[in-house]
Design a protein around this motif. Structure first.
Motif, PDB file in Angstrom:
ATOM      1  N   ASP A 274     -26.205  83.226  14.544  1.00  0.00           N
ATOM      2  CA  ASP A 274     -27.728  83.404  14.815  1.00  0.00           C
ATOM      3  C   ASP A 274     -28.375  84.341  15.630  1.00  0.00           C
ATOM      4  N   HIS A 275     -27.734  85.202  16.275  1.00  0.00           N
ATOM      5  CA  HIS A 275     -28.299  86.314  17.294  1.00  0.00           C
ATOM      6  C   HIS A 275     -28.315  87.484  16.426  1.00  0.00           C
ATOM      7  N   LEU A 276     -27.686  87.463  15.226  1.00  0.00           N
ATOM      8  CA  LEU A 276     -27.538  88.680  14.424  1.00  0.00           C
ATOM      9  C   LEU A 276     -28.614  88.797  13.073  1.00  0.00           C
ATOM     10  N   SER A 277     -29.055  89.888  12.988  1.00  0.00           N
ATOM     11  CA  SER A 277     -29.847  89.956  11.624  1.00  0.00           C
ATOM     12  C   SER A 277     -28.817  89.952  10.416  1.00  0.00           C
ATOM     13  N   ALA A 278     -29.494  89.589   9.362  1.00  0.00           N
ATOM     14  CA  ALA A 278     -28.672  89.585   8.073  1.00  0.00           C
ATOM     15  C   ALA A 278     -27.699  90.729   7.799  1.00  0.00           C
ATOM     16  N   LEU A 279     -28.247  91.900   8.034  1.00  0.00           N
ATOM     17  CA  LEU A 279     -27.450  92.969   8.166  1.00  0.00           C
ATOM     18  C   LEU A 279     -26.373  92.990   9.020  1.00  0.00           C
ATOM     19  N   GLU A 280     -26.717  92.798  10.219  1.00  0.00           N
ATOM     20  CA  GLU A 280     -25.589  92.732  11.218  1.00  0.00           C
ATOM     21  C   GLU A 280     -24.783  91.464  10.871  1.00  0.00           C
ATOM     22  N   ASN A 281     -24.835  90.338  10.550  1.00  0.00           N
ATOM     23  CA  ASN A 281     -24.336  89.599  10.319  1.00  0.00           C
ATOM     24  C   ASN A 281     -22.747  89.845   9.116  1.00  0.00           C
ATOM     25  N   VAL A 282     -23.474  90.776   8.176  1.00  0.00           N
ATOM     26  CA  VAL A 282     -22.528  91.130   7.301  1.00  0.00           C
ATOM     27  C   VAL A 282     -21.574  92.327   7.714  1.00  0.00           C
TER      28      VAL A 282
ATOM     29  N   GLU B 276     -20.844 103.596   7.623  1.00  0.00           N
ATOM     30  CA  GLU B 276     -20.098 103.031   6.602  1.00  0.00           C
ATOM     31  C   GLU B 276     -20.101 101.547   6.261  1.00  0.00           C
ATOM     32  N   ALA B 277     -20.020 100.763   7.585  1.00  0.00           N
ATOM     33  CA  ALA B 277     -20.228  99.440   7.454  1.00  0.00           C
ATOM     34  C   ALA B 277     -21.752  98.983   7.044  1.00  0.00           C
ATOM     35  N   THR B 278     -22.637  99.810   7.606  1.00  0.00           N
ATOM     36  CA  THR B 278     -24.053  99.485   6.975  1.00  0.00           C
ATOM     37  C   THR B 278     -24.394  99.566   5.709  1.00  0.00           C
ATOM     38  N   GLU B 279     -23.764 100.806   5.193  1.00  0.00           N
ATOM     39  CA  GLU B 279     -23.714 100.892   3.469  1.00  0.00           C
ATOM     40  C   GLU B 279     -23.168  99.902   2.884  1.00  0.00           C
ATOM     41  N   ARG B 280     -21.989  99.440   3.342  1.00  0.00           N
ATOM     42  CA  ARG B 280     -21.222  98.623   2.720  1.00  0.00           C
ATOM     43  C   ARG B 280     -22.160  97.142   2.633  1.00  0.00           C
ATOM     44  N   ALA B 281     -22.708  96.696   3.936  1.00  0.00           N
ATOM     45  CA  ALA B 281     -23.296  95.520   3.972  1.00  0.00           C
ATOM     46  C   ALA B 281     -24.544  95.231   3.284  1.00  0.00           C
ATOM     47  N   LEU B 282     -25.210  96.601   3.173  1.00  0.00           N
ATOM     48  CA  LEU B 282     -26.427  96.661   2.349  1.00  0.00           C
ATOM     49  C   LEU B 282     -26.010  96.264   0.856  1.00  0.00           C
ATOM     50  N   ALA B 283     -25.154  96.881   0.288  1.00  0.00           N
ATOM     51  CA  ALA B 283     -24.761  96.788  -0.866  1.00  0.00           C
ATOM     52  C   ALA B 283     -24.068  95.271  -1.239  1.00  0.00           C
ATOM     53  N   GLU B 284     -23.540  94.466  -0.225  1.00  0.00           N
ATOM     54  CA  GLU B 284     -23.251  93.189  -0.291  1.00  0.00           C
ATOM     55  C   GLU B 284     -24.538  92.220  -0.526  1.00  0.00           C
ATOM     56  N   LEU B 285     -25.466  92.516   0.382  1.00  0.00           N
ATOM     57  CA  LEU B 285     -26.791  92.210   0.351  1.00  0.00           C
ATOM     58  C   LEU B 285     -27.616  92.225  -0.572  1.00  0.00           C
TER      59      LEU B 285
END
Lengths: 230, 271
Positions: free
Chosen positions: B104-112, B126-135
């Motif tokens: 609950d304390h993390l944005s959608a991106l941070e959750n992923v 790297e993690a941000t790129e991957r998370a955005l791809a999954e979103l």
């Protein structure tokens, strides 16, 4: 009134200046250490192994269940008589004050942290574990940041208490604000002016602390965890 | 090779459970459950509440350690006593919860992203790129900065799916993924699950969405009182003339909700 302003500028402000500094030297480390002890003890009380839970619970009952002034006296007057083999530990007044206030504050802080941890749904940990986190990673990265936000108003309250009970340090000869005020009052016999001004100093300290805690709450604010504006 | 693979055969099942037993509060919630999930296969768990579906799914990734029995991933038996092995195993087994359990304390991106950084040791970039791809895959790239409190139930569950997929799981466990959703939000989540199945993800899902899962599942597992009492293709269990308990259970649900009716009438059922 003029008399008061003269007394204020020539006696009180210079005297309180030194006392204020000493107060801050006692309050700031006590508040930080107290918060740290509170977080560690709070987490151990909830997630620690059974024996550790017992120990931290005993710590909290002892320090919440005895008067702070007794604890201050113990660390300052009794500790030097406890022999560790050849030597004993003698604390100077400021050290004794910081130690007592940190331990006492930590006991209360751990209660706020514990209830904060309790308010976080079990599913948060399950989700973190399911992603491959260890329990300690889950607690540090997922549960504690949320619990801390929930606990912050209570923890802030405890820091405000700490500012006020720091005046007890004057009893073991720490020349902080209250100690200085006592000295000035004895020498000048102007008790009303001295103690009313002293009260204003504490009020100012508490106001500044409240404001700083607000800033911290705002900085940590996340939708769903907003500060309840009153 | 990506975790999602079109190939459906292979001798060793992706995930196998043998004789799982779990007792909770004196009740034998799982009473010797065995199942095998071949690669790319979709199995659906149905049955009355209290049958042990949710317990079974939680035992499959040791969130509830089984009292007896064992679990193997790609033929290798998982040692539930080893923390390190357990963490490695759980990374390969994605789990979706009924009530989403977004952080609950993390944005959608941070959750992923959070487990990619903390568990997989990826760099933040790297993690941000991957998370955005999954979103993006679940259609929520534009919601990346929103917090769970500002997402709808369907969006939360899609973020949770993205979060699980980011770990490159080999198997997905879905525990009633749409049960906590308002009816109008169920479709968007089911669409994501259907995409996953079509990409060949190995999945086991507990659900009451009979008609949806009938069109998707390779096999239905009907659970009651801690056991799998019937299993077979949706056509076998739900088809015309079938006298199966699955059939009568689904008929009962459809009477109650009116949703499963056409499934029980063998409309869009996977044979």
């Amino acid at each position: 009134m003029n008399e008061y302003f003269e007394f204020l500028t020539t006696e009180l402000i210079p005297g309180f200046k030194e006392g204020l500094w000493t107060s801050i030297v006692v309050i700031v480390p006590s508040a930080l250490l107290g918060a740290l002890i509170g977080i560690v003890a709070g987490v151990l009380r909830v997630y620690g192994p059974r024996p550790v839970q017992r120990i931290t619970e005993a710590y909290v009952s002892l320090f919440r269940g005895t008067p702070l002034i007794v604890q201050v006296f113990f660390w300052y007057f009794a500790l030097p008589y406890i022999k560790f083999g050849e030597w004993s530990l003698v604390l100077d007044p400021i050290e004794a004050a910081v130690l007592s206030f940190s331990l006492c504050s930590g006991a209360y802080q751990s209660e706020y942290i514990r209830s904060g941890l309790g308010s976080i749904k079990r599913g948060q940990i399950r989700a973190a574990l399911a992603l491959g986190m260890t329990l300690s990673q889950a607690v540090r990265n997922i549960v504690l940041p949320q619990a801390f936000r929930r606990a912050l108003p209570g923890c802030g309250n405890e820091i405000i208490y700490l500012i006020k009970y720091s005046s007890l340090a004057s009893i073991i000869t720490v020349n902080e604000l209250t100690g200085m005020a006592n000295t000035i009052a004895k020498n000048s016999w102007r008790n009303i002016e001295v103690f009313c001004t002293l009260g204003m100093y504490y009020l100012a300290l508490v106001t500044i602390a409240t404001w700083m805690l607000r800033l911290l709450e705002d900085a940590l604010a996340v939708p769903g965890f907003e500060r309840h504006k009153s | 090779m990506s975790a999602i693979d079109i190939e459906k055969n292979g001798d060793v099942p992706m995930l196998e459970a043998v004789n799982l037993v779990k007792t909770l509060g004196g009740n034998r919630v799982l009473d010797g459950v065995s199942l095998a999930l071949p690669k790319g296969c979709v199995k659906v768990l149905i049955g009355p509440s209290g049958a042990g579906k949710s317990t079974l799914l939680q035992c499959l990734n040791f969130l509830l350690p089984p009292d007896a029995g064992h679990i193997s991933l790609e033929g290798r038996r998982v040692n539930g006593g080893s923390k390190r092995e357990l963490c490695a195993f759980r990374q390969k087994v994605g789990m979706i919860f009924q009530d989403f359990n977004l952080f609950d304390h993390l944005s959608a991106l941070e959750n992923v992203r959070v487990a990619l950084i903390k568990v997989k040791g990826m760099s933040k970039l790297e993690a941000t790129e991957r998370a955005l791809a999954e979103l993006a895959r679940v259609g929520l790239k534009d919601k990346a900065t929103l917090y769970p409190a500002n997402l709808s139930g369907g969006q939360k569950q899609r973020v949770a799916i993205a979060r699980a997929l980011a770990m490159d799981p080999k198997v997905m466990l879905l525990d009633e993924p749409t049960s906590a959703l308002d009816p109008e939000l169920i479709g968007e989540v089911l669409a994501v699950i259907r995409d996953l199945a079509q990409l060949g993800m190995t999945m086991i899902m507990a659900t009451h969405q009979i008609s949806f899962s009938a069109s998707l599942a390779d096999e239905f597992l009907f659970m009651d009182k801690g056991r799998i009492v019937e299993q077979g293709s949706p056509a076998e269990l739900l088809g015309r003339g079938s006298q199966s308990r699955t059939q009568s259970f689904c008929a009962k649900i459809s009477e109650l909700t009116g949703v499963a009716g056409e499934a029980c009438e063998l409309g869009d059922i996977k044979a």
